[in-house]
Enzyme design. Structure first.
Site, PDB file in Angstrom:
ATOM      1  N   GLY A 169       0.793  -1.135   0.009  1.00 25.16           N
ATOM      2  CA  GLY A 169      -0.116  -0.084  -0.054  1.00 25.16           C
ATOM      3  C   GLY A 169       0.781   1.373   0.017  1.00 25.16           C
ATOM      4  N   ASN A 191       1.235   3.145  -2.656  1.00 24.65           N
ATOM      5  CA  ASN A 191       0.527   4.118  -3.360  1.00 24.65           C
ATOM      6  C   ASN A 191      -0.576   4.627  -2.562  1.00 24.65           C
ATOM      7  OD1 ASN A 191       1.289   4.350  -6.361  1.00 24.65           O
ATOM      8  ND2 ASN A 191       1.596   2.291  -5.825  1.00 24.65           N
ATOM      9  N   LEU A 233      -9.828  -9.595  -9.551  1.00 24.61           N
ATOM     10  CA  LEU A 233     -10.789  -8.981 -10.483  1.00 24.61           C
ATOM     11  C   LEU A 233     -12.025  -8.426  -9.965  1.00 24.61           C
ATOM     12  CD1 LEU A 233     -11.020  -9.157 -13.608  1.00 24.61           C
ATOM     13  CD2 LEU A 233     -12.361 -11.206 -13.586  1.00 24.61           C
ATOM     14  N   ASN A 260      -7.914   2.208 -11.894  1.00 25.18           N
ATOM     15  CA  ASN A 260      -6.909   1.242 -11.654  1.00 25.18           C
ATOM     16  C   ASN A 260      -5.534   1.815 -12.281  1.00 25.18           C
ATOM     17  OD1 ASN A 260      -5.578  -1.416 -10.634  1.00 25.18           O
ATOM     18  ND2 ASN A 260      -5.434  -1.908 -12.970  1.00 25.18           N
ATOM     19  N   HIS A 290      -1.902   0.461 -13.365  1.00 19.45           N
ATOM     20  CA  HIS A 290      -1.159  -0.690 -13.886  1.00 19.45           C
ATOM     21  C   HIS A 290       0.365  -0.344 -13.979  1.00 19.45           C
ATOM     22  CE1 HIS A 290      -0.475  -4.702 -15.454  1.00 19.45           C
ATOM     23  NE2 HIS A 290       0.132  -3.977 -16.450  1.00 19.45           N
ATOM     24  N   ASP A 334      -7.243  -5.136 -16.817  1.00 17.15           N
ATOM     25  CA  ASP A 334      -6.352  -4.212 -17.414  1.00 17.15           C
ATOM     26  C   ASP A 334      -7.027  -3.930 -19.009  1.00 17.15           C
ATOM     27  OD1 ASP A 334      -4.683  -4.390 -15.223  1.00 17.15           O
ATOM     28  OD2 ASP A 334      -3.594  -5.889 -16.302  1.00 17.15           O
TER      29      ASP A 334
HETATM   30  C1  GAR Z   1       2.014  -1.120  -7.872  1.00 17.37           C
HETATM   31  O1  GAR Z   1       2.941  -0.895  -8.817  1.00 17.37           O
HETATM   32  C2  GAR Z   1       0.565  -1.031  -8.750  1.00 17.37           C
HETATM   33  O2  GAR Z   1       0.903  -0.689  -9.984  1.00 17.37           O
HETATM   34  C3  GAR Z   1       0.678  -2.702  -8.890  1.00 17.37           C
HETATM   35  O3  GAR Z   1       1.043  -3.351  -7.822  1.00 17.37           O
HETATM   36  C4  GAR Z   1       1.779  -2.443  -7.091  1.00 17.37           C
HETATM   37  C5  GAR Z   1       1.617  -2.244  -5.526  1.00 17.37           C
HETATM   38  O4  GAR Z   1       2.414  -1.361  -4.863  1.00 17.37           O
HETATM   39  N1  GAR Z   1      -0.612  -3.247  -9.366  1.00 17.37           N
HETATM   40  C6  GAR Z   1      -0.656  -4.215 -10.160  1.00 17.37           C
HETATM   41  O5  GAR Z   1       0.278  -4.668 -10.661  1.00 17.37           O
HETATM   42  C7  GAR Z   1      -2.295  -4.559 -10.526  1.00 17.37           C
HETATM   43  N2  GAR Z   1      -2.020  -5.381 -11.935  1.00 17.37           N
HETATM   44  P1  GAR Z   1       2.141  -0.835  -3.410  1.00 17.37           P
HETATM   45  O6  GAR Z   1       1.021  -1.753  -2.569  1.00 17.37           O
HETATM   46  O7  GAR Z   1       3.002  -0.322  -2.645  1.00 17.37           O
HETATM   47  O8  GAR Z   1       1.307   0.539  -3.914  1.00 17.37           O
END
Ligand code: GAR
Length: 194
Positions: A12, A14, A87, A102, A104, A151
């Site tokens: 988390g 982000n 999903l 979302n 990606h 996606d």
């Molecule tokens: C992020 O890089 C996000 O873009 C990716 O997971 C990571 C989560 O990091 N999402 C995907 O791959 C979705 N297909 P975080 O938990 O440190 O934010």
């Protein structure tokens, strides 16, 4: 005030950036964080920021209206998937049309689809760059609307960065995270406050 709900599955980082970006503001705020993983760090991050943190299991998510009803009570203006790996159910998308987005960690439509998440994306980008040494390879981020398929959905924003000869999957991940942290909160702000 615009209400943001975040779905995340793991660390988390982000989500943390988004929470911090809107902290103390009167125009928009993160009001709830939901996770499919009850021990996800993101829930701890939310609690530390005094934000409602809720976990759910597969049955509640896919076989009941539990989360849908919860969201109807929370009334989000925007649902943000920030590292959410399941999903997203069609009934929730239908209940909040155009308001589920979302991020990606690559330049869709490349390196997307089922199983393409987190480090698997960066490993695939790395393998591609290694296999095409004469070609300039880029990776980056795609922020897009969520549809019932992985996606797919209208692109709202992309930013790219070059993959260089000395990059590793880990350094690629780092470059992509930097782009995410820089742009994701701003894009959310633009969507909500225009
Ligand atoms: C992020 O890089 C996000 O873009 C990716 O997971 C990571 C989560 O990091 N999402 C995907 O791959 C979705 N297909 P975080 O938990 O440190 O934010």
């Amino acid at each position: 005030m615009k209400r943001i709900v975040i779905f995340a599955s793991g660390n988390g980082t982000n989500a943390q950036r988004i929470i911090d970006h809107f902290k103390g503001r009167t125009d928009a705020q993160v009001v709830q964080v939901l996770s499919n993983n009850k021990s996800a760090k993101v829930l701890e991050r939310a609690s530390n920021s005094k934000i409602s943190a809720i976990s759910f299991n597969r049955t509640a998510f896919y076989k009941t209206d539990h989360i849908l009803n919860l969201l109807k009570t929370t009334r989000p203006d925007l649902i943000v998937l920030a590292g959410f790996l399941w999903l997203f159910p069609e009934d929730i998308i239908r209940a909040f049309p155009d308001n589920v987005i979302n991020i990606h960690p690559a330049l869709l439509p490349d390196f997307g689809g089922k199983g393409m998440y987190g480090k698997y994306v960066h490993e695939a980008v790395y393998a591609f760059a290694k296999a095409h040494p004469k070609q300039k390879t880029h990776t980056g981020i795609t922020i897009h609307k969520v549809t019932p398929e992985y996606d797919k959905g209208e692109f709202l924003f992309q930013a790219k960065v070059e993959v260089t000869r000395d990059d590793t999957p880990e350094s690629i991940a780092e470059k992509v995270h930097k782009l995410e942290y820089k742009h994701f909160p701003e894009v959310i702000e633009k969507i909500l406050i225009t």
